[in-house]
Design a protein around this motif. Structure first.
Motif, PDB file in Angstrom:
ATOM      1  N   TYR A 167     -11.238  32.340  11.305  1.00 57.81           N
ATOM      2  CA  TYR A 167     -10.865  33.537  12.054  1.00 57.81           C
ATOM      3  C   TYR A 167     -12.068  34.238  12.689  1.00 57.81           C
ATOM      4  N   ALA A 168     -13.195  34.269  11.995  1.00 59.80           N
ATOM      5  CA  ALA A 168     -14.354  35.003  12.503  1.00 59.80           C
ATOM      6  C   ALA A 168     -15.195  34.169  13.460  1.00 59.80           C
ATOM      7  N   GLY A 169     -14.717  32.977  13.818  1.00 57.06           N
ATOM      8  CA  GLY A 169     -15.444  32.138  14.752  1.00 57.06           C
ATOM      9  C   GLY A 169     -16.239  31.037  14.083  1.00 57.06           C
ATOM     10  N   GLY A 170     -16.235  30.993  12.764  1.00 56.91           N
ATOM     11  CA  GLY A 170     -16.944  29.943  12.048  1.00 56.91           C
ATOM     12  C   GLY A 170     -15.985  28.886  11.535  1.00 56.91           C
ATOM     13  N   GLU A 171     -16.370  28.255  10.443  1.00 57.80           N
ATOM     14  CA  GLU A 171     -15.542  27.247   9.804  1.00 57.80           C
ATOM     15  C   GLU A 171     -15.956  27.154   8.342  1.00 57.80           C
ATOM     16  N   ILE A 172     -15.280  26.306   7.606  1.00 53.02           N
ATOM     17  CA  ILE A 172     -15.671  26.081   6.224  1.00 53.02           C
ATOM     18  C   ILE A 172     -16.627  24.899   6.192  1.00 53.02           C
ATOM     19  N   GLY A 173     -17.829  25.124   5.662  1.00 52.90           N
ATOM     20  CA  GLY A 173     -18.844  24.090   5.628  1.00 52.90           C
ATOM     21  C   GLY A 173     -18.608  23.079   4.523  1.00 52.90           C
ATOM     22  N   PRO A 174     -19.401  22.019   4.478  1.00 52.43           N
ATOM     23  CA  PRO A 174     -19.241  20.978   3.459  1.00 52.43           C
ATOM     24  C   PRO A 174     -19.311  21.501   2.027  1.00 52.43           C
ATOM     25  N   ASP A 175     -20.073  22.602   1.816  1.00 51.72           N
ATOM     26  CA  ASP A 175     -20.188  23.164   0.475  1.00 51.72           C
ATOM     27  C   ASP A 175     -19.019  24.077   0.117  1.00 51.72           C
ATOM     28  N   GLY A 176     -18.076  24.242   1.043  1.00 56.76           N
ATOM     29  CA  GLY A 176     -16.918  25.091   0.779  1.00 56.76           C
ATOM     30  C   GLY A 176     -17.089  26.529   1.210  1.00 56.76           C
ATOM     31  N   ASN A 177     -18.297  26.911   1.623  1.00 48.98           N
ATOM     32  CA  ASN A 177     -18.542  28.281   2.061  1.00 48.98           C
ATOM     33  C   ASN A 177     -18.226  28.437   3.546  1.00 48.98           C
TER      34      ASN A 177
END
Length: 294
Positions: A167-177
């Motif tokens: 939603y904020a323009g990012g994504e969920i990274g490989p580490d889950g964050n």
């Protein structure tokens, strides 16, 4: 005054033209507005009538968008969806429940890579978000089997709350964050919110005056303080999808709920967000994801 009117017939004509022009302009504006409304209504009606039952057809996993069934056709939660665990995973030993009757994990369970690839492709749920939802189901299945939580319910919440962390323009990274922290608006009583003064000193949400919902599952800091749980152990992080999904699962399963029953499922979602529209939206997405992955 009578002489003034009779002595200037041209002036009288100009005065009469003014109201006529105003009426004409008013009619034109009304027609334009009406046309706009008709176009808008047409677009809305077209959108509502364009729904087709979700299928397992290949889609591009982006933010998890998916066609949902009409709200009024859904009367209960979808059947529990199975998750294929990684080979070698075993059920974690059940620890003694604490004062709040929560179970604590003794080890993380994860879905298999093959299952994640297949279901992410068919449902459109981003793979790393899906891993968080499915891991939470595996953990709850192991130590709270009576709850019968299904990952599509968590996915429905995750989509409605944060578009699966995008939603904020990012994504969920490989580490889950999440690559961008998702922080909600201040809960100050405006914008249809309940007023909740700051409870965490701004530690989690950066606001020392009001609380704000945080992370991909949008926990309020005070709720996170009670229910936050780490999938891998250590300090739970509301911006991590594994921790947020597991914490949401524990929260939904509270009070010995059976989430395959309509009454308990609705009660659980209402405890998350006390809104009938919210319940209907989450239910529609839960069904769509379950159908697409079947």
């Amino acid at each position: 005054m009578g002489d003034s009117e009779s002595g200037a017939p041209g002036h009288r004509r100009r005065r009469r033209r003014g109201p006529a022009m105003a009426v004409s302009l008013t009619l034109v504006v009304c027609l334009l507005v009406t046309a706009g409304v008709v176009v808008l209504v047409g677009r809305v009606s077209s959108a509502l009538n364009s729904w087709e039952p979700p299928s397992a057809a290949v889609v591009d996993p982006g933010d998890g968008s998916i066609a949902t069934p009409p709200h009024d056709e859904l009367t209960g939660p979808p059947a529990q969806s199975g998750v294929q665990a990684q080979e070698g995973d075993s059920e974690p030993a059940e620890a003694a429940a604490g004062a709040d009757e929560r179970s604590q994990p003794a080890g993380a369970l994860r879905p298999s890579d093959e299952w994640l690839d297949e279901v992410s492709e068919s449902s459109g749920v981003p793979r790393r978000a899906l891993e968080g939802y499915a891991s939470a189901q595996l953990m709850v299945d192991a130590d709270q089997p009576g709850c019968q939580l299904s990952w599509p319910t968590l996915a429905g919440i995750g989509y409605v709350e944060s578009r699966h962390g995008t939603y904020a323009g990012g994504e969920i990274g490989p580490d889950g964050n999440t690559t961008v922290d998702i922080i909600g608006i201040p809960l100050d009583g405006t914008n249809n919110t309940q007023a909740i003064p700051d409870t965490d000193g701004g530690e989690l949400d950066g606001d020392t005056e009001w609380d704000r919902a945080i992370g991909p599952m949008q926990f309020i800091p005070s709720t996170w303080e009670l229910w936050g749980e780490s999938l891998e152990g250590g300090r739970p992080d509301p911006h991590n999808i594994d921790d947020a999904a597991l914490s949401a699962a524990r929260y939904l399963c509270a009070s010995s709920r059976d989430l395959t029953t309509a009454q308990d499922w609705e009660s659980a979602i209402l405890s998350y967000n006390r809104s009938g529209a919210y319940v209907a939206d989450v239910l529609a997405y839960a069904h769509a994801y379950a159908d697409a992955s079947a």
